[in-house]
Scaffold this active site. Structure first.
Site, short mmCIF file in Angstrom:
data_model
loop_
_atom_site.label_atom_id
_atom_site.label_comp_id
_atom_site.label_asym_id
_atom_site.label_seq_id
_atom_site.Cartn_x
_atom_site.Cartn_y
_atom_site.Cartn_z
N LYS A 183 35.22 45.90 41.06
CA LYS A 183 34.93 44.62 40.41
C LYS A 183 33.87 44.78 39.31
CE LYS A 183 36.27 41.77 44.38
NZ LYS A 183 35.92 40.59 45.20
N TYR A 232 44.66 35.89 43.47
CA TYR A 232 43.83 35.10 44.40
C TYR A 232 44.46 33.74 44.67
CZ TYR A 232 39.95 38.46 44.25
OH TYR A 232 39.14 39.58 44.39
N PHE A 286 34.72 27.55 45.07
CA PHE A 286 34.12 28.70 44.37
C PHE A 286 35.10 29.39 43.44
CE2 PHE A 286 35.67 30.25 48.49
CZ PHE A 286 36.49 31.29 48.11
N ARG A 340 40.48 49.15 54.08
CA ARG A 340 39.87 47.86 54.46
C ARG A 340 38.66 48.12 55.38
NH1 ARG A 340 40.54 42.68 52.17
NH2 ARG A 340 40.28 41.66 54.18
N THR A 370 33.82 40.55 53.98
CA THR A 370 33.81 39.96 52.63
C THR A 370 32.39 39.75 52.11
OG1 THR A 370 35.91 38.87 53.12
CG2 THR A 370 34.62 38.00 51.27
N ARG A 389 30.75 47.61 51.12
CA ARG A 389 30.05 46.35 50.88
C ARG A 389 28.72 46.31 51.62
NH1 ARG A 389 35.46 42.54 51.49
NH2 ARG A 389 36.07 42.51 49.28
N ASN A 436 31.05 41.37 45.50
CA ASN A 436 31.13 42.25 46.68
C ASN A 436 31.84 43.59 46.39
OD1 ASN A 436 33.65 41.19 46.43
ND2 ASN A 436 33.79 40.35 48.49
N HIS A 482 37.77 44.98 45.65
CA HIS A 482 38.91 44.33 46.32
C HIS A 482 39.72 45.43 46.98
CE1 HIS A 482 42.67 42.21 47.10
NE2 HIS A 482 43.26 43.28 46.60
N GLU A 516 50.68 43.98 45.33
CA GLU A 516 49.55 44.14 44.40
C GLU A 516 49.72 45.37 43.50
OE1 GLU A 516 46.10 43.88 46.96
OE2 GLU A 516 46.41 41.73 47.24
#
Ligand code: UDP
Ligand code: MG
Length: 153
Positions: free
Chosen positions: A9, A49, A57, A85, A91, A102, A112, A115, A126
């Site tokens: 990110k 998303y 948010f 993951r 999250t 994270r 964070n 993804h 994806e």
């Protein structure tokens, strides 16, 4: 072998953590089969998303994901989706366990770091959303016999 999809990110680009995050996956034994930099648009973010578009948010998340270009990548390995993951962590970085990406690199619920696809089905969707087929390189590096036993390959 399974493939999964990650986004480094804008917070990760801005904070100079790209190498740290990618190094973790490579040290684990995951194989990078695709990687590139791109700017995310509202259209692709609304798709990616879609489960969050009605949340308060969401506008802030959109801005956050467009703050700088991102790095998208595909990682290959046995059970790659679940492994990545688990390495990513919860999250909210403040709640993510130490030792996770994270948990070690962030302090925010929104900013964070990364993804990561949450299921094999979503990983396929994806990867197809962000990569053209000829941008994925499904090679077997020569270290593979040192990463997996013969019956795991
Ligand atoms: N997010 C947020 N606030 C929330 C929940 C999520 O800002 O209360 C952001 C955060 O950046 C998260 C992304 O929206 O990574 C996608 O949310 P999801 O529930 O899919 O979490 P993830 O799969 O990334 O752990
Ligand atoms: Mg998610």
């Amino acid at each position: 072998m399974e493939q999964t999809f990650i986004i480094l990110k804008p917070s990760t680009i801005t904070r100079g953590l790209v190498g740290d995050v990618l190094t973790r996956f490579q040290r684990k034994g995951l194989i990078i089969t695709g990687i590139k930099m791109m700017r995310l648009t509202d259209d692709i973010l609304r798709e990616h998303y879609a489960h969050l578009v009605d949340r308060p948010f969401f506008p802030s998340l959109l801005n956050s994901m467009k703050a700088t270009p991102v790095i998208v990548a595909v990682l290959k390995g046995n059970d790659a989706v679940a492994v990545v993951r688990a390495m990513t962590g919860a999250t909210n970085c403040r709640k993510a366990a130490p030792g996770t990406i994270r948990g070690d690199f962030g302090m925010s619920g929104q900013e964070n770091i990364i993804h990561a696809s949450d299921s094999p089905e979503n990983a396929l969707i994806e990867i197809a959303r962000f990569f053209k087929p000829d941008e994925i390189y499904d090679y077997d590096p020569i270290v593979l016999p040192a990463i997996y036993a013969p019956d795991e390959r």
